[in-house]
Enzyme design. Structure first.
Site, PDB file in Angstrom:
ATOM      1  N   ARG A   1       0.458  -0.771   0.164  1.00 20.00           N
ATOM      2  CA  ARG A   1       0.106  -0.003  -0.597  1.00 20.00           C
ATOM      3  C   ARG A   1       0.777   1.568   0.290  1.00 20.00           C
ATOM      4  O   ARG A   1       0.427   2.208  -0.601  1.00 20.00           O
ATOM      5  CB  ARG A   1      -1.356  -0.459   1.686  1.00 20.00           C
ATOM      6  CG  ARG A   1      -2.060  -0.610   0.773  1.00 20.00           C
ATOM      7  CD  ARG A   1      -3.239  -1.259   2.018  1.00 20.00           C
ATOM      8  NE  ARG A   1      -4.372  -2.032   1.899  1.00 20.00           N
ATOM      9  CZ  ARG A   1      -4.910  -2.553   2.545  1.00 20.00           C
ATOM     10  NH1 ARG A   1      -5.312  -2.574   3.879  1.00 20.00           N
ATOM     11  NH2 ARG A   1      -5.740  -3.169   2.036  1.00 20.00           N
TER      12      ARG A   1
ATOM     13  N   GLY B   1     -13.583  -3.756  -0.300  1.00 22.82           N
ATOM     14  CA  GLY B   1     -15.126  -3.691  -0.146  1.00 22.82           C
ATOM     15  C   GLY B   1     -15.456  -2.576  -0.719  1.00 22.82           C
ATOM     16  O   GLY B   1     -16.434  -2.321  -1.520  1.00 22.82           O
TER      17      GLY B   1
END
Ligand code: AMP
Length: 395
Positions: free
Chosen positions: A35, A376
């Site tokens: 990330r 999500g």
């Protein structure tokens, strides 16, 4: 869609919402830099355009201030990845943060403390968003992983930057990839949905039925469809209360001309563990006491044909219990097929939870067109929802 290419960053302070929610081990060492590496391109571009950057992120799920969730633990890694010194300030709002931001020189990087040390972040508090907004001249959202949340730093803050807000490179790439599939996908278009449960993917299936030519339903969720059609599934995972819905989906698919492919055979096990005895059987004829936990050889061959005949491929969810070595074959074979199709020119997007883990674990990440960074957020995009974090930049 405004990106960093569209704004002038010279002598400006860019306040960037990044997703540095990285995994830490017991020693509070970062175990996966993905990330941080993913945010580098945006940061480099802004600095190359004469700006300085203020990075804000959440880490974990702290209840108030909890030192184990401090972003201080990642400063060294951020600095290493960026190849630049990184300053840290021990609160994301208030006097210290404002002073540190105000004294930032051109090309400098400042990392703020965990946004979620303030409960106002998650409640989307307007005053908190205003306090954050005072730190920068331009707001950049580069955090796809939280774009489905209307939090202060992901959504509400954008109101304070009319004309001075844009997407970071990573978020822009995520949006483009989803559009390449759902809007401009070259036909034939294939979606592969696997994983454990039908219930968690219903809205995705309903949304993509209007777009795809082929739908592969694999993994644990296939058994609800097979049982609903009268097949014998033994002890396989099944959501009995979703059988009617499964039949409805198949009817809708047929009405829309979507070809649905279910696994024709499975590797069945007599127990849910890696050492269990196994046998290959037809998916609709699994003996009592046995459970299907991976795609069988005929299913793999069938899926290979479908994948290779598609020009656009979306993959969400594994075809078996890939966490156990002996039941990862179906998922690995599918990854191989998608890699081969991609090498031949197909566009392939992998996103939404466990398939990303599988793709990384089995070394397919560089062989598909794009691996999404948001679980999500990806699922909600595939459900056809507008994500608040994206909407806030567009308006
Ligand atoms: P999801 O989060 O819905 O994508 O589901 C992923 C999980 O589904 C993984 O942990 C897999 O182990 C599990 N899974 C896939 N196939 C099966 C199966 N046939 N039986 C039980 N679990 C499965």
């Amino acid at each position: 869609m405004k990106t960093i290419q569209d704004l002038n960053f010279d002598n400006k302070k860019a306040l960037i919402r990044v997703d540095f929610n990285v995994p830490l081990d017991d020693q509070l060492t970062v175990t996966d830099l993905t990330r941080i590496q993913a945010a580098k391109s945006t940061i480099d571009d802004i600095i190359n355009k004469g700006g300085s950057v203020i990075l804000m992120s959440h880490l974990g799920r702290p209840k108030g201030v909890e030192s184990k969730y401090s972003l201080q633990h990642i400063v060294t890694d951020v600095s290493k990845v960026l190849g630049r010194p990184v300053d840290f300030v021990s609160d994301c709002v208030g006097e210290d943060a404002e002073k540190a931001a105000a004294s930032l020189q051109k090309g400098a990087v400042l990392l703020l403390e965990n946004l979620r040390f303030h409960p106002e972040e998650k409640t989307g508090d307007l005053d908190f968003a205003a306090a954050l907004s005072r730190l920068g001249d331009i707001y950049v959202n580069d955090a796809f992983g939280t774009a489905h949340r209307a939090h202060a730093s992901t959504t509400i803050i954008a109101r304070f930057f009319p004309g001075n807000k844009c997407f970071g490179n990573l978020l822009a790439k995520e949006i483009e990839s989803i559009q390449k599939v759902l809007k401009d996908g070259e036909k034939p278009l294939l979606a592969i949905l696997g994983g454990a449960k039908v219930s968690s993917k219903i809205t995705v299936i309903e949304n993509i039925l209007d777009k795809v030519d082929h739908l592969i339903i694999g993994g644990g969720m296939s058994f609800t469809f097979i049982k609903a059609q009268g097949g014998k599934i033994g002890q396989s995972i099944c959501e009995d209360d979703k059988q009617a819905l499964a039949l409805e989906i198949l009817e809708k698919a047929a009405a829309k001309g979507v070809q649905v492919h279910l696994p024709v055979d499975v590797i069945a096990a007599d127990d849910f563990n890696n050492q269990a005895a196994t046998q290959v059987c037809d998916i609709n004829n699994i003996p009592a006491g046995w459970q299907g936990i991976d795609a069988g050889p005929k299913a793999r061959a069938l899926f290979h044909e479908v994948v290779l005949s598609s020009n656009t491929i979306l993959w969400n969810g594994p075809l078996g219990v890939f966490e156990m070595d002996n039941f990862a074959k179906g998922t690995i074979a599918l990854g191989d097929s998608i890699a081969e199709a991609t090498a031949k020119g197909a566009f392939s997007l992998v996103g939404g939870g466990d398939s990303v883990a599988a793709v990384k674990q089995f070394g397919f990440a560089d062989k598909v067109s794009y691996v999404s960074t948001g679980g999500g957020a990806m699922l909600e995009s595939l459900e056809g929802k507008t994500l608040p974090g994206i909407d806030a930049i567009l308006d």
